[in-house]
Structure formats: structure tokens, C-alpha cells
Enzyme design. Sequence first.
Site, PDB file in Angstrom:
ATOM      1  N   THR A 138       0.883  -1.178   0.000  1.00  0.00           N
ATOM      2  CA  THR A 138       0.000   0.000   0.000  1.00  0.00           C
ATOM      3  C   THR A 138       0.912   1.217   0.000  1.00  0.00           C
ATOM      4  O   THR A 138       2.139   1.082   0.093  1.00  0.00           O
ATOM      5  CB  THR A 138      -0.882   0.046   1.280  1.00  0.00           C
ATOM      6  OG1 THR A 138      -0.039   0.368   2.395  1.00  0.00           O
ATOM      7  CG2 THR A 138      -1.595  -1.276   1.521  1.00  0.00           C
ATOM      8  N   ASP A 139       0.326   2.402  -0.105  1.00  0.00           N
ATOM      9  CA  ASP A 139       1.158   3.606  -0.088  1.00  0.00           C
ATOM     10  C   ASP A 139       1.895   3.740   1.239  1.00  0.00           C
ATOM     11  O   ASP A 139       3.046   4.149   1.288  1.00  0.00           O
ATOM     12  CB  ASP A 139       0.296   4.855  -0.332  1.00  0.00           C
ATOM     13  CG  ASP A 139      -0.212   4.877  -1.772  1.00  0.00           C
ATOM     14  OD1 ASP A 139       0.428   4.216  -2.627  1.00  0.00           O
ATOM     15  OD2 ASP A 139      -1.245   5.514  -2.029  1.00  0.00           O
ATOM     16  N   CYS A 140       1.217   3.374   2.316  1.00  0.00           N
ATOM     17  CA  CYS A 140       1.874   3.488   3.629  1.00  0.00           C
ATOM     18  C   CYS A 140       2.719   2.266   3.973  1.00  0.00           C
ATOM     19  O   CYS A 140       3.627   2.333   4.793  1.00  0.00           O
ATOM     20  CB  CYS A 140       0.848   3.762   4.715  1.00  0.00           C
ATOM     21  SG  CYS A 140      -0.655   2.793   4.590  1.00  0.00           S
ATOM     22  N   TYR A 141       2.397   1.120   3.341  1.00  0.00           N
ATOM     23  CA  TYR A 141       3.142  -0.115   3.586  1.00  0.00           C
ATOM     24  C   TYR A 141       3.591  -0.726   2.260  1.00  0.00           C
ATOM     25  O   TYR A 141       2.993  -1.700   1.784  1.00  0.00           O
ATOM     26  CB  TYR A 141       2.257  -1.126   4.345  1.00  0.00           C
ATOM     27  CG  TYR A 141       1.847  -0.678   5.728  1.00  0.00           C
ATOM     28  CD1 TYR A 141       2.810  -0.471   6.708  1.00  0.00           C
ATOM     29  CD2 TYR A 141       0.513  -0.496   6.056  1.00  0.00           C
ATOM     30  CE1 TYR A 141       2.436  -0.078   7.987  1.00  0.00           C
ATOM     31  CE2 TYR A 141       0.130  -0.104   7.332  1.00  0.00           C
ATOM     32  CZ  TYR A 141       1.103   0.106   8.298  1.00  0.00           C
ATOM     33  OH  TYR A 141       0.740   0.500   9.562  1.00  0.00           O
ATOM     34  N   PRO A 142       4.614  -0.154   1.638  1.00  0.00           N
ATOM     35  CA  PRO A 142       4.967  -0.578   0.272  1.00  0.00           C
ATOM     36  C   PRO A 142       5.605  -1.966   0.166  1.00  0.00           C
ATOM     37  O   PRO A 142       5.498  -2.619  -0.871  1.00  0.00           O
ATOM     38  CB  PRO A 142       5.958   0.493  -0.197  1.00  0.00           C
ATOM     39  CG  PRO A 142       6.419   1.192   1.032  1.00  0.00           C
ATOM     40  CD  PRO A 142       5.393   1.008   2.090  1.00  0.00           C
TER      41      PRO A 142
END
Lengths: 404, 140
Positions: A138-142
Amino acid sequence: MAHQKTYEEINEKIKRGEAVVVTAEEVIDIVEEQGLEKAAREIDVVTTGTFGPMCSSGVFLNFGHSRPRIKMSKVWLNGVEAYAGIAAVDAYLGAAQLPENDPENKVYPGRFSYGGGHVIHDLLAGKEIRLEAIGYGTDCYPNKKVDTIIKLEDLNEAVLFNPRNAYQNYNCAINLSDRTIYTYMGIVKPNLGNASYSTSGQLSPLLNDPYYKTIGVGTRIFLGGGIGYVAWNGTQHHPNVLRGENGVPKVGAGTLAVIGDLKQMDPNWLVGLSYIGYGATMAVGIGIPIPILDEEILSYAAVKDEDIYCPIVDYSEGYPYGKSIDLGFANFKELKSGKITIDGKQVISTPQSSIYRARKIAGTLKEWIKAGSFEISKPVAPLPSADANIEFKSIPERNPNGNR
Amino acid sequence: MKNRVVCYFSAAQSEQPIIYQLIKDYDLIVNILKADINPQKEGYLVVELEGEREKYKSGVDYLKSLGIHVEPLSETVIWSEEICIQCGACSSFCPTQALDLDRETMMISFNNSKCIVCGMCLDCCPTRAIKLYFEVREAV
Ligand code: SF4
Ligand code: SF4
């Protein structure tokens, strides 16, 4: 009026190193010799213990973050999957979980050599564990993948949380069929070839406090060699069952959910087990102190093996298919002697839970309390007891595709 | 008849298709339990041989004729006290009380001299504290 003590008074004595502490076995003779009244005045705490397979056990883990960060959607420890459907780097590893590629019972009976309970034991023993995780990014958890080696000390938290432990009484398993069966009660030989029982009888925590008068939410306990707490009643807690005149349930009844910091526990008291043909699980050591507040509580804690009964259950048909086959009850004195009589036939009886280790737990807890390093605690809320109206439910059979 | 044997090879013998011959010419059921065979090196094979008495005998004679040492398998059971959790479950499986539960102390003990290596206890131990070992000599 009969003598009463408070939790605070007992703790004061513990702090002064003056508390009188005995195990649930030792208390039997003391009460017999001195009588309830005198013994209740003298004894402050009775310690109990049990050590046996408890499948409903597991550990919450927080791994800390990788760089870049990851939201783990699947996690494996030594190939054994941990449930990752909680926050990014949290997971729950269950004791009965098997490795991804375990052959299970495909070649019957399966061996189940390794599982979640073994991973927990290995973690606790300080061994290196392979941690694999994947995430979708994800954007926060790439980050999408982690593959590394961890040890217990590398984790932020490891919290043992067992949703159902310390079953108050349990079935004695036998086999009426003509083939060997492989169960969570071990191998049960055909035609009443053996009888397998569990629980530590007169040492077992909930058999010594049958109405949960002192054991409740918040009770401090010996858990896995360290200190833990009763978190709640366990799953399948069913206190309103058949009880003897002494109040002791004659069938499976109460259960406990327990919690504690894994990092202060000891691998000797959390041991991975492999039941052939059944699966992997973990033996858990639990000891619970019973404060002797009054004579009534002492009278329960002085219960003897011969006054504790458990149902004899056929595991070939009766248990798996829910058929009621009345085989009567056996008491723990007979069971521990090594022979019980069923239908006029002598049957060898052996335990699944270790009495030797249960004694060690009760003894260790006794030493801790005597040394002043373990104080008793008053429950912050009671557990539902025999006057509860709990229905023991099964899965409803309904048609998911609408009414027909 | 059925027997478990250890076959010791020299380096030259390890190249020969003996299992194939035992099955094809002697009609034996061959179950390999353990093997340490490397080309050009001495090694051993632990096998279970099953077949009619006569054929079994000529099969073993065939092995001997190749210069292979055939010995009855000696197995031992080893109980590790450190792994055992003293549950006691194994005591209802042992026919000779080599594994014995003292009903006073509720402790299990193992007496090797009473063990007949029947294997009954191996599967029932949840900690796998009891193991079967094949005793095989290091080299011929
Ligand atoms: S192999 Fe047989 S005799 Fe030996 S300990 Fe096991 S059950 Fe007993
Ligand atoms: S079954 Fe295994 S763990 Fe249990 S007493 Fe026997 S050897 Fe020990």
C-alpha cells in the site's frame, strides 16, 4: 462465627513471608487430621497444578516493522502459518496449526511432527525461527515480502493468549470398535484395549474450586513457567452441568482463557506435542493458587481423587457421531491406579496429562508464594457459575441458499 | 517369512543391482528401511525381506554368494528423559513394562534390558521421546 480471611490479610502474610501454603494434595491429609475449622484458620493458600495438551492455545506476536514497512497479509514461522488478519505486523500463531505442506492424514495415521506448539516452544527455547511474510503493498506499507530469521528477543511483544485451557474435568476415552483409533486422547486400542484420561484430578485447578469462588477474571496464576492471569472464562465454559454432592462437575464443565507475557515463560512448561493421526498441539503448564478465605473454600480444595468422577466415553462412535452410549463414570483414584472396570472387564488406564509435572507446578507455586514473590489477587469479575443458564450450542444446520 | 537384515557391501558390490535380482529372481518383497550406499564406496542397506521360506533362503544365499555380509538387524529403543514430559501414555502400550509408570510418583522410567523392541510405544509418544535406532556397524 466461622473464621474468615480477606485477600488483603493473606497478602500481608505473604509479604511478611509468614503465609502457610500447601499443595492441593498435601491439604487432604491436613484437613483429615486437623478438621476443617482448625485447618481453615491455619492454611492461607492451597496451590493447584495441571500439565497437559491444550489445543486452544497460541501467542500474539508483534514483529516490529521492516524497512520499508509492510502490511503482512500472510505470515509463516518455520513454515507454520500465523493468522495475520489484524494490524500490519501483528499475528496470532495457534498451537494446533500445521505447516503448509504437512501431509496431514493423507498417509493414515499422519505423524504431525511439527506445528504451532512446537514453534512456540522453539521461540521460548531461544532458537532461531524463519519468518516469512507477504503483503499486497500500500502507499503506507509498500513492502511486499519479508524473509528473515528471528528470535524471541527480536519481537516487540509475544503474548501467550489461550482461549480455552484448564478444562474442569474431561472424558475418559475408550474404544468399543474393532479397529485402533487415533485421537486427541492418544491411541485408543480396539475392544476396550485401554482407557485414556486427562486432568490431574485432586490437583487440578478448577476441580479444587468447583464453583469458581476464588478463581475469576484477573486471578494471577502460574502460566507456562512464568506469571499469567485469567483473562475470561474459556470458550465452551459450561458450568451448569451434572455435579456430584461435593459440587464437583461429573463431566466437562468450566474452562479458562488465560494470558501472560511469553518472554518470561520457560520452554519446559510449554511443549509442542504430536498426536499420531490427530494433529499437533501444545502441553501447557498452569497452576492456580486458591486463597483459603473460609471453611467452605477449604472443603472444596480438600477434594480427593476418589470423589472426582469423569464420564467414560466411546471415541469410535459415541464421541465423533454424538451418539449417547452410557458407559458410566470412573473416579480418579481408580484411573490413577492403572485399572478401571468397564462392563465387568478390567481395562488399563493411562493419563495424557502429567501428574508428575502437575505436582511440580503446585510445588513451584507454593515456593513462590512462601518466598513472597507471588501475591494472590482478588478477581475483578466472577466467572459464570453453576447457577448460570448457559446452553451448550452446536452449529445450526441451515441452507445458505435460501429457504427450500 | 519376513525378516529385517543389514547388508554390508564392499565398494565393488555397491554397483550391483541386487534389489532388482531379489525381486525378480527370488520373488521377495523388499522394503528398504535405511540405506547408505555410494558408488565406489562401501556401505550398508537395512531391508525387510519377505517371501516364501525357500525363496527367502536362496535370496539370502545369493547375497552371500556375492560376498555381501548379511546380519540380522539389531535395533534398540532409546528413551530421552530430557524430552519426556512424564505424561505416562506409553505405559499402556509396552507389553514388557520396559516403559513403566510408577503409580506413586507417577514417573515413567525405561529399562532397556526389558525392551523387546516390539515398537508398540513409538507412535503413542506425543513428544517423540522414544525413538528406534538401527544399530549398524560403521564399516566392514
Ligand atoms: S519397543 Fe516394545 S518393549 Fe520396548 S519399550 Fe517400546 S513397547 Fe516396550
Ligand atoms: S508417552 Fe512419551 S512423553 Fe509421555 S511418558 Fe511416555 S515417553 Fe514420556
